[in-house]
Design an enzyme around this catalytic site. Sequence first.
Site, PDB file in Angstrom:
ATOM      1  N   PHE A 127       0.852  -1.177   0.000  1.00  0.00           N
ATOM      2  CA  PHE A 127       0.000   0.000   0.000  1.00  0.00           C
ATOM      3  C   PHE A 127       0.897   1.240   0.000  1.00  0.00           C
ATOM      4  O   PHE A 127       1.875   1.306   0.755  1.00  0.00           O
ATOM      5  CB  PHE A 127      -0.918  -0.011   1.224  1.00  0.00           C
ATOM      6  CG  PHE A 127      -1.987   1.037   1.150  1.00  0.00           C
ATOM      7  CD1 PHE A 127      -2.965   0.959   0.165  1.00  0.00           C
ATOM      8  CD2 PHE A 127      -2.009   2.101   2.026  1.00  0.00           C
ATOM      9  CE1 PHE A 127      -3.965   1.931   0.070  1.00  0.00           C
ATOM     10  CE2 PHE A 127      -3.001   3.080   1.935  1.00  0.00           C
ATOM     11  CZ  PHE A 127      -3.975   2.996   0.953  1.00  0.00           C
TER      12      PHE A 127
ATOM     13  N   ARG B  88     -12.387  -3.634  -7.902  1.00  0.00           N
ATOM     14  CA  ARG B  88     -12.050  -4.475  -6.758  1.00  0.00           C
ATOM     15  C   ARG B  88     -13.309  -4.848  -5.965  1.00  0.00           C
ATOM     16  O   ARG B  88     -14.138  -3.986  -5.671  1.00  0.00           O
ATOM     17  CB  ARG B  88     -11.081  -3.709  -5.864  1.00  0.00           C
ATOM     18  CG  ARG B  88     -10.518  -4.484  -4.728  1.00  0.00           C
ATOM     19  CD  ARG B  88      -9.512  -3.646  -3.966  1.00  0.00           C
ATOM     20  NE  ARG B  88     -10.156  -2.765  -3.018  1.00  0.00           N
ATOM     21  CZ  ARG B  88      -9.520  -2.118  -2.027  1.00  0.00           C
ATOM     22  NH1 ARG B  88      -8.197  -2.243  -1.905  1.00  0.00           N
ATOM     23  NH2 ARG B  88     -10.155  -1.344  -1.202  1.00  0.00           N
TER      24      ARG B  88
ATOM     25  N   TYR C   9     -10.572  -1.323  10.495  1.00  0.00           N
ATOM     26  CA  TYR C   9     -11.815  -0.807   9.879  1.00  0.00           C
ATOM     27  C   TYR C   9     -12.213  -1.584   8.636  1.00  0.00           C
ATOM     28  O   TYR C   9     -13.269  -1.339   8.077  1.00  0.00           O
ATOM     29  CB  TYR C   9     -11.727   0.691   9.569  1.00  0.00           C
ATOM     30  CG  TYR C   9     -10.464   1.158   8.888  1.00  0.00           C
ATOM     31  CD1 TYR C   9     -10.252   0.926   7.538  1.00  0.00           C
ATOM     32  CD2 TYR C   9      -9.493   1.842   9.606  1.00  0.00           C
ATOM     33  CE1 TYR C   9      -9.093   1.359   6.929  1.00  0.00           C
ATOM     34  CE2 TYR C   9      -8.335   2.288   8.991  1.00  0.00           C
ATOM     35  CZ  TYR C   9      -8.138   2.046   7.654  1.00  0.00           C
ATOM     36  OH  TYR C   9      -6.992   2.472   7.044  1.00  0.00           O
ATOM     37  N   LYS C  10     -11.370  -2.508   8.194  1.00  0.00           N
ATOM     38  CA  LYS C  10     -11.698  -3.306   7.009  1.00  0.00           C
ATOM     39  C   LYS C  10     -12.467  -4.552   7.458  1.00  0.00           C
ATOM     40  O   LYS C  10     -13.624  -4.468   7.873  1.00  0.00           O
ATOM     41  CB  LYS C  10     -10.423  -3.657   6.254  1.00  0.00           C
ATOM     42  CG  LYS C  10      -9.687  -2.437   5.690  1.00  0.00           C
ATOM     43  CD  LYS C  10      -8.401  -2.848   4.972  1.00  0.00           C
ATOM     44  CE  LYS C  10      -7.621  -1.644   4.468  1.00  0.00           C
ATOM     45  NZ  LYS C  10      -8.296  -0.922   3.380  1.00  0.00           N
TER      46      LYS C  10
ATOM     47  N   ASP D 113       2.481  -6.154   6.994  1.00  0.00           N
ATOM     48  CA  ASP D 113       1.248  -5.370   7.096  1.00  0.00           C
ATOM     49  C   ASP D 113       0.083  -6.316   6.785  1.00  0.00           C
ATOM     50  O   ASP D 113       0.010  -6.890   5.695  1.00  0.00           O
ATOM     51  CB  ASP D 113       1.311  -4.201   6.106  1.00  0.00           C
ATOM     52  CG  ASP D 113       0.075  -3.316   6.162  1.00  0.00           C
ATOM     53  OD1 ASP D 113      -0.983  -3.778   6.649  1.00  0.00           O
ATOM     54  OD2 ASP D 113       0.163  -2.166   5.706  1.00  0.00           O
TER      55      ASP D 113
END
Lengths: 395, 395
Positions: free
Chosen positions: B112, B354, B208-209, B183
């Site tokens: 990311f 996605r 939060y995912k 990560d």
Amino acid sequence: MTDFAATRCLFHLPEGMIYLDGNSLGPLPKSAAERVAAMMRDEWGEMLIGGWNRAGWMAQPMALGDRIGALIGAEPGHVTVGDTLSIKVYQALAAALAMTDRKVILSDNGNFPSDLYIAEGLIGTLGRGHELRVVEPEAVEDTLDESIGVLMLTEVDYRTGRLHDMKGLTEKAHALGIVTVWDLAHSAGALSVDVSGTRADFAVGCTYKYLNGGPGAPAFIYVAPRHAETARPALCGWLGHEAPFAFDPDYRPGAGVERMRVGTPPILQFAALNAALDAWDGVDMADLRAASQRLSERFIAEVEARTDLVLASPRDPARRGSQVSFRHPDGYAVMQALIARGVIGDFRAPDILRFGFTPLYLGEEEVVEAAAILSEILTTGTWDRAEFHQRQAVT
Amino acid sequence: MTDFAATRCLFHLPEGMIYLDGNSLGPLPKSAAERVAAMMRDEWGEMLIGGWNRAGWMAQPMALGDRIGALIGAEPGHVTVGDTLSIKVYQALAAALAMTDRKVILSDNGNFPSDLYIAEGLIGTLGRGHELRVVEPEAVEDTLDESIGVLMLTEVDYRTGRLHDMKGLTEKAHALGIVTVWDLAHSAGALSVDVSGTRADFAVGCTYKYLNGGPGAPAFIYVAPRHAETARPALCGWLGHEAPFAFDPDYRPGAGVERMRVGTPPILQFAALNAALDAWDGVDMADLRAASQRLSERFIAEVEARTDLVLASPRDPARRGSQVSFRHPDGYAVMQALIARGVIGDFRAPDILRFGFTPLYLGEEEVVEAAAILSEILTTGTWDRAEFHQRQAVT
């Protein structure tokens, strides 16, 4: 004139409690729970990922920054909100150090320890022989010289409430080529701060004390407009990138203070903070300061008339923030006894009884009553019970 | 067997929406709003500053860390929660670099961007000639050699869902004396992660995912027990101090991973996260992984049967995380058209559509319907309207 009877109605204050600790954690604004619930239900619940655009979450760090900026004399667009105060100190200090070749950071032992720890950690990470020089607060002015790169101070001493001369020290620092970092943790919402007029280079602060944003409310950072486009961020998070959603492989700093944004901001905390900041609409900071001084002076007078406690704060109200501290060798136990009677202040090692004065929701009667209860505890010796000496994890 | 019909009932899913973006922001757990409201009313409102002890706020970073640790195979007491993922990447990477004399950080261009930016920022701050070497994901293994100090990777590629061999790469890295930072942003709550078994040195992630903690939910960091007492924190905040309330002038790191705590943690976000983590009680991660693969395989089959979209994800489900991506040269507009029809995925530059698969609250029928709507949009060309080409700030 600011209507403090009206602002008081905006806060939930528990029955039977006299809260003199708003300088540690402000009380719950009555509108905050519904504001957060509405955000969760209508924005997170219904918009989900769309909330970042449709509910304006992405713009909130700057929008909240402007609301806080108005309370600290910042130019619009030069404050952003997020992270914690320690992180913001790191950002400000790292950017300040990058502006000078000098190796010395000057601070004082009245600075909040976390600021000093952050400086130590940054120095260790830099590994280039920087030095943190910590002097007595009263010695700061005379210690300023051309060996010093950055002056990092908290305006109001968390122990005694002693107020630094932010304008005078900044002027003297600038004349010597020193960059300034001001921590406004105990200033924002307590004093008539003027970061622009004092020409502070960087300023940081938290929002859970006098700004009543709630436990773990985010921090803020101000970068003076003259540095905003050149300040180098050490914590280069994607939301400080010029175009976060371009997903560039390389970092390009965002415009101005936006580069001090790091990661995804805490939207639930933001909702509570927004509710809390509503209480400041219509508050004149000069009125607030005057009311704070009236409350503080009255408390000192009442306590000194009734007890022989030694004042730890400056006697001159112009040289104090919005708190009053007294010393007592068994301060911890005295404070526990006070808390048991519903008077909430806090203890700061080694011997400080600390009381915060917050005109938004605190009146003169409570101040007098608090002094009476303190006097009673000291006179009767009830503080000296075993239960009040037992240390808790957080004090 | 995990009862996914039961877990689905725990989430609020808007009428008429098929939400395939839980890999970006998970939906609202039904219990979260009341949990946060109760915390605000009963803890902040009634206990005020006392909440840090009486409501256990101060212990929550470690308590939440253990709840998350159970989902990623961490030893109890070795995960702490707070800040944002970018901050946690900085902490992990700075600590990892302090463990080696080598100057090269190896990462890949599927990491990311914020992780790469943070590395760039850290290198700039260090100013000691470190190098960030970024290769293709497929080239990572062969690039590993004794010049490399730290291997910093995101296990699941945010664009394609490609899964790194965390165990194999960590083993090879260790054999070459390389420290690893993983990560887990797209892994925690999506895969059977085993940080202990893979012998990761540091791991970080967000909540939060797939963990559904809400917008701006805090991040987590894991430090392997063998490093926990020696890892050097770069962000030395007071809550990472051995005794924060002693207000020592000097920093002494806290026990183990507690030293990775920095400032005052976000208690409102914590309340929501605690509610969200309840959904994981009784979930078997192997069941979750199997269900995710079933949903993903079905989606690929349906899309490929109906359209000529090109799969951007690995075809082998064992080499994918819990998302599926397709390429389309006008991916942005196609995704906007899909969103207008209630199918929420996201677009990632330059051409990625996605879709995230989250068995906790997503069923096979919705996956089939999403594919049908995607096919209809492509077949009828409705995506090619001006309105769908208009860029929004956040995409």
